[in-house]
Design a protein around this motif. Structure first.
Motif, PDB file in Angstrom:
ATOM      1  N   LEU A 323       0.878  -1.040   0.058  1.00 23.60           N
ATOM      2  CA  LEU A 323      -0.041   0.012  -0.180  1.00 23.60           C
ATOM      3  C   LEU A 323       1.012   1.324   0.204  1.00 23.60           C
ATOM      4  CD1 LEU A 323      -1.399   0.311   3.613  1.00 23.60           C
ATOM      5  CD2 LEU A 323       0.528  -0.856   3.127  1.00 23.60           C
ATOM      6  N   PRO A 324       0.450   2.351  -0.416  1.00 24.25           N
ATOM      7  CA  PRO A 324       0.947   3.793  -0.234  1.00 24.25           C
ATOM      8  C   PRO A 324       1.117   3.933   1.343  1.00 24.25           C
ATOM      9  CG  PRO A 324      -0.824   4.006  -1.659  1.00 24.25           C
ATOM     10  CD  PRO A 324      -1.109   2.432  -1.301  1.00 24.25           C
ATOM     11  N   ALA A 325       2.222   4.521   1.705  1.00 26.20           N
ATOM     12  CA  ALA A 325       2.680   4.583   2.860  1.00 26.20           C
ATOM     13  C   ALA A 325       1.890   5.286   3.828  1.00 26.20           C
ATOM     14  CB  ALA A 325       4.139   5.281   3.210  1.00 26.20           C
ATOM     15  N   GLU A 326       1.306   6.596   3.221  1.00 25.34           N
ATOM     16  CA  GLU A 326       0.253   7.434   3.918  1.00 25.34           C
ATOM     17  C   GLU A 326      -1.179   6.698   4.005  1.00 25.34           C
ATOM     18  OE1 GLU A 326      -0.204   8.144  -0.622  1.00 25.34           O
ATOM     19  OE2 GLU A 326       1.604   7.763   0.835  1.00 25.34           O
ATOM     20  N   ASN A 327      -1.389   5.430   3.720  1.00 22.31           N
ATOM     21  CA  ASN A 327      -2.753   4.682   3.895  1.00 22.31           C
ATOM     22  C   ASN A 327      -2.550   3.721   5.139  1.00 22.31           C
ATOM     23  OD1 ASN A 327      -3.747   6.116   1.888  1.00 22.31           O
ATOM     24  ND2 ASN A 327      -3.797   4.185   0.324  1.00 22.31           N
ATOM     25  N   ILE A 328      -1.286   3.610   5.519  1.00 25.79           N
ATOM     26  CA  ILE A 328      -1.110   2.563   6.786  1.00 25.79           C
ATOM     27  C   ILE A 328      -1.926   2.641   7.868  1.00 25.79           C
ATOM     28  CG2 ILE A 328       0.946   1.836   8.338  1.00 25.79           C
ATOM     29  CD1 ILE A 328       2.934   1.963   6.361  1.00 25.79           C
ATOM     30  N   PRO A 329      -1.956   3.769   8.556  1.00 29.01           N
ATOM     31  CA  PRO A 329      -2.840   4.182   9.679  1.00 29.01           C
ATOM     32  C   PRO A 329      -4.415   3.565   9.499  1.00 29.01           C
ATOM     33  CG  PRO A 329      -1.403   5.992   9.630  1.00 29.01           C
ATOM     34  CD  PRO A 329      -1.243   5.158   8.199  1.00 29.01           C
ATOM     35  N   MET A 330      -4.852   3.865   8.289  1.00 27.56           N
ATOM     36  CA  MET A 330      -5.960   3.869   8.050  1.00 27.56           C
ATOM     37  C   MET A 330      -6.506   2.600   7.708  1.00 27.56           C
ATOM     38  SD  MET A 330      -8.522   5.532   4.943  1.00 27.56           S
ATOM     39  CE  MET A 330      -7.780   7.213   5.407  1.00 27.56           C
ATOM     40  N   VAL A 331      -5.545   1.649   6.950  1.00 26.64           N
ATOM     41  CA  VAL A 331      -5.647   0.376   6.597  1.00 26.64           C
ATOM     42  C   VAL A 331      -5.668  -0.563   7.941  1.00 26.64           C
ATOM     43  CG1 VAL A 331      -4.600  -1.562   5.367  1.00 26.64           C
ATOM     44  CG2 VAL A 331      -4.851   0.557   4.299  1.00 26.64           C
ATOM     45  N   GLU A 332      -4.502  -0.177   8.733  1.00 26.59           N
ATOM     46  CA  GLU A 332      -4.466  -0.941  10.031  1.00 26.59           C
ATOM     47  C   GLU A 332      -5.729  -1.076  10.989  1.00 26.59           C
ATOM     48  OE1 GLU A 332      -1.908  -0.841  14.326  1.00 26.59           O
ATOM     49  OE2 GLU A 332      -1.146   0.321  12.447  1.00 26.59           O
ATOM     50  N   GLN A 333      -6.528   0.226  10.900  1.00 21.58           N
ATOM     51  CA  GLN A 333      -7.697   0.348  11.569  1.00 21.58           C
ATOM     52  C   GLN A 333      -8.722  -0.504  10.958  1.00 21.58           C
ATOM     53  OE1 GLN A 333      -7.875   1.962  14.793  1.00 21.58           O
ATOM     54  NE2 GLN A 333      -9.814   0.773  14.433  1.00 21.58           N
ATOM     55  N   TYR A 334      -8.812  -0.445   9.652  1.00 19.84           N
ATOM     56  CA  TYR A 334      -9.875  -1.177   8.969  1.00 19.84           C
ATOM     57  C   TYR A 334      -9.689  -2.573   9.474  1.00 19.84           C
ATOM     58  CZ  TYR A 334     -12.065   2.395   6.067  1.00 19.84           C
ATOM     59  OH  TYR A 334     -13.020   3.539   5.668  1.00 19.84           O
ATOM     60  N   ILE A 335      -8.329  -3.145   9.527  1.00 20.19           N
ATOM     61  CA  ILE A 335      -8.277  -4.565   9.732  1.00 20.19           C
ATOM     62  C   ILE A 335      -8.577  -4.972  11.185  1.00 20.19           C
ATOM     63  CG2 ILE A 335      -6.135  -6.227   9.792  1.00 20.19           C
ATOM     64  CD1 ILE A 335      -4.647  -4.694   7.801  1.00 20.19           C
ATOM     65  N   LEU A 336      -8.279  -4.101  12.049  1.00 14.73           N
ATOM     66  CA  LEU A 336      -8.528  -4.287  13.393  1.00 14.73           C
ATOM     67  C   LEU A 336     -10.142  -4.156  13.337  1.00 14.73           C
ATOM     68  CD1 LEU A 336      -5.962  -2.065  15.116  1.00 14.73           C
ATOM     69  CD2 LEU A 336      -6.066  -4.610  14.630  1.00 14.73           C
ATOM     70  N   ASP A 337     -10.926  -3.568  12.778  1.00 11.91           N
ATOM     71  CA  ASP A 337     -12.405  -3.363  12.637  1.00 11.91           C
ATOM     72  C   ASP A 337     -13.092  -4.538  12.217  1.00 11.91           C
ATOM     73  OD1 ASP A 337     -12.362  -0.790  13.849  1.00 11.91           O
ATOM     74  OD2 ASP A 337     -12.577   0.161  11.770  1.00 11.91           O
ATOM     75  N   HIS A 338     -12.244  -5.231  11.187  1.00 13.60           N
ATOM     76  CA  HIS A 338     -12.966  -6.609  10.762  1.00 13.60           C
ATOM     77  C   HIS A 338     -12.600  -7.626  11.824  1.00 13.60           C
ATOM     78  CE1 HIS A 338     -14.147  -5.946   6.617  1.00 13.60           C
ATOM     79  NE2 HIS A 338     -13.452  -4.892   6.462  1.00 13.60           N
ATOM     80  N   ILE A 339     -11.767  -7.558  12.455  1.00 13.42           N
ATOM     81  CA  ILE A 339     -11.067  -8.655  13.312  1.00 13.42           C
ATOM     82  C   ILE A 339     -12.143  -8.524  14.642  1.00 13.42           C
ATOM     83  CG2 ILE A 339      -9.696  -9.455  15.132  1.00 13.42           C
ATOM     84  CD1 ILE A 339      -7.329  -8.931  13.236  1.00 13.42           C
ATOM     85  N   GLU A 340     -12.638  -7.254  14.998  1.00 14.15           N
ATOM     86  CA  GLU A 340     -13.568  -7.222  16.327  1.00 14.15           C
ATOM     87  C   GLU A 340     -14.968  -7.329  15.729  1.00 14.15           C
ATOM     88  OE1 GLU A 340     -13.127  -2.804  17.244  1.00 14.15           O
ATOM     89  OE2 GLU A 340     -12.186  -3.621  18.868  1.00 14.15           O
ATOM     90  N   ARG A 341     -15.214  -7.419  14.288  1.00 14.28           N
ATOM     91  CA  ARG A 341     -16.501  -7.738  13.930  1.00 14.28           C
ATOM     92  C   ARG A 341     -16.642  -9.360  13.595  1.00 14.28           C
ATOM     93  NH1 ARG A 341     -18.155  -7.020   7.418  1.00 14.28           N
ATOM     94  NH2 ARG A 341     -19.943  -8.468   7.424  1.00 14.28           N
ATOM     95  N   LEU A 342     -15.328  -9.942  13.598  1.00 13.53           N
ATOM     96  CA  LEU A 342     -15.344 -11.419  13.578  1.00 13.53           C
ATOM     97  C   LEU A 342     -15.752 -11.913  15.120  1.00 13.53           C
ATOM     98  CD1 LEU A 342     -12.333 -12.296  11.172  1.00 13.53           C
ATOM     99  CD2 LEU A 342     -14.664 -13.049  10.932  1.00 13.53           C
ATOM    100  N   GLN A 343     -15.085 -11.073  15.953  1.00 13.40           N
ATOM    101  CA  GLN A 343     -15.578 -11.527  17.291  1.00 13.40           C
ATOM    102  C   GLN A 343     -16.712 -11.236  17.900  1.00 13.40           C
ATOM    103  OE1 GLN A 343     -12.296  -9.232  19.314  1.00 13.40           O
ATOM    104  NE2 GLN A 343     -10.690 -10.664  19.127  1.00 13.40           N
ATOM    105  N   ASN A 344     -17.341 -10.258  17.464  1.00 12.49           N
ATOM    106  CA  ASN A 344     -18.762 -10.013  17.914  1.00 12.49           C
ATOM    107  C   ASN A 344     -19.650 -10.223  17.041  1.00 12.49           C
ATOM    108  OD1 ASN A 344     -17.326  -8.485  19.869  1.00 12.49           O
ATOM    109  ND2 ASN A 344     -16.972  -6.705  18.601  1.00 12.49           N
ATOM    110  N   GLU A 345     -19.648 -10.534  15.814  1.00  9.86           N
ATOM    111  CA  GLU A 345     -20.745 -10.966  14.817  1.00  9.86           C
ATOM    112  C   GLU A 345     -20.659 -12.587  14.429  1.00  9.86           C
ATOM    113  OE1 GLU A 345     -21.518  -8.103  11.962  1.00  9.86           O
ATOM    114  OE2 GLU A 345     -21.170  -6.504  13.264  1.00  9.86           O
TER     115      GLU A 345
END
Length: 428
Positions: A323-345
């Protein structure tokens, strides 16, 4: 799923352990080929730090002649019959194999066994092959993907043999002595540490008899009193916080982001099953959640994938994005959101049914040829001494429930404690 409701097994290999400790796994398949594979329960994990890389270097030296076979004679015998041979070394095993026509198997099997059991490891060929191995190390260090992955495993498995490179370090290989390799071979290349898997178009009786006779003819007892127990691995506990490694790599055009979690090894096989399915849901294929959202819909990454990688006693679940370096924080958060979704739904049953079928069928379709089947049996038996995972994988996958996957995500994929490797391209 109760045992009475289990479907019939697709594979029915015969397992025989000889009095000398050698295990032979044989299966007849109506295909005009035979795959012979010799698996040794020894890899880079078995080395001390001072001889790191010996197992892989020895894989090279095995083909440099025996008291019976001149250097190159085995390869000429293989090629003259249109057969193929190769070898591989990992942390947990070393593998030698060939595939031939059924009528050539009886001639080639003892040759393969002789080169593995009785390598001369002469000083001259050892010095010449040292240069080849050093060049292989140099090429691996020039490969950005391998450099980055080495950072990943060092973060995942600190202080364990799994963190060491299988090829070894240059300074160790430069100083390794031929006698050290001879001692390593004499100690570890023993029948109790060996599994032969042979699959193809001969009866099981013929396959077993040929392997047993050939082995008896080739093997010379070296040091039968020595223990062949692997060194203990101090398995690191789960991450308790976010641990980050950041590197700058001049060869990269785009950044890399890898998030990783420590997971069970093959010795806890049932615990690895839901993690493998979670990897498919998150990042395996064009319909996976992360690929669909972060690449197709939002265009935040060039590539993204997920995998659950397992060694004998330790595993690693990881998600990797380019990915472009400037997208790293946003992509990391999206990944963590998906993991929380797997845990909760819980995963909807219609989606789960499709994914279970996809995973199970990929396994079945990927093990239809003799070489695939021999590889499957050797992979599991050499590492954990058990064929059940190879025989029941599709059934166990089909039996997984949404609750199983949810519990696995909750247990192993913390959104607040994980490893993170960031590889950045050099600034202009």
């Amino acid at each position: 799923m109760t045992p009475s409701l289990l479907p019939p097994r697709l594979n029915l290999p015969h397992v025989e352990v000889l009095p000398n400790g050698l295990t032979i796994i044989a299966e007849q398949m109506p295909v005009e080929a035979i795959s012979f594979q010799l698996w040794l329960r020894v890899g880079s994990r078995w080395e001390g730090d001072e001889i790191n890389g010996t197992a892989h270097f020895l894989e090279h030296m095995v083909f440099k002649g025996t008291p019976r076979l001149a250097m190159g004679e085995f390869e000429r015998a293989i090629e003259s019959r249109g057969a193929g041979t190769n070898a591989a070394t990992s942390q947990d095993y070393t593998q030698f194999y060939f595939t031939s026509a059924p009528q050539d198997f009886e001639h080639l099997a003892p040759l393969q066994l002789d080169v593995v059991l009785n390598p001369t490891i002469a000083d001259g060929p050892f010095e010449r092959e040292r240069l080849v191995v050093l060049e292989e190390i140099r090429r691996s260090q020039d490969d950005p993907q391998r450099r980055i992955f080495q950072q990943v495993v060092q973060l995942a498995f600190p202080g364990t043999p799994y963190a060491r490179p299988v090829l070894g370090r240059r300074e160790i290989i430069e100083n390794l002595q031929a006698q050290q390799m001879r001692d390593f071979h004499a100690h570890w290349y023993q029948p109790p540490a060996m599994t032969v898997t042979v699959v193809g178009n001969q009866s099981v009786g013929n396959l077993v008899e040929t392997v047993a006779r050939s082995f008896a003819d080739c093997y010379r007892v070296k040091s039968p009193s020595q223990t062949l127990m692997p060194p203990l691995v101090n398995i690191p506990p789960p991450f308790t916080k976010v641990e980050t490694t950041t590197v700058v790599d001049d060869s990269l055009q785009q950044a890399r982001l890898i998030l990783l979690w420590r997971s069970p090894g093959l010795d806890q096989f049932e615990k690895t099953l839901p993690l493998g399915v979670l990897a498919v849901i998150l990042g395996r294929g064009r319909v996976s959640r992360l690929f669909r959202e972060l690449r197709e819909e939002k265009g935040l990454v060039t590539a993204i994938g997920a995998s659950n990688s397992t060694q004998a006693t330790q595993g690693m679940f990881y998600i990797s994005a380019q990915l472009p370096a400037e997208n790293i924080p946003m992509v990391e958060q999206y990944i963590l959101d998906h993991i929380e979704r797997l845990q909760n739904e819980p995963i909807p049953e219609k989606d789960l049914e499709r994914i279970r079928t996809q995973v199970a069928n990929r396994f079945i379709f990927g093990n239809e040829r003799p070489g695939d089947r021999a590889n499957l049996y050797g992979y599991y038996y050499a590492q954990i001494g058990d064929l059940e995972p190879a025989l029941t994988y599709p059934v166990q996958i089909q039996a997984l429930t949404a609750a199983d996957l949810q519990k696995s995500a909750q247990t192993y994929l913390s959104p607040t404690a994980y490893g993170k490797v960031i590889a950045l391209p050099a600034e202009d």
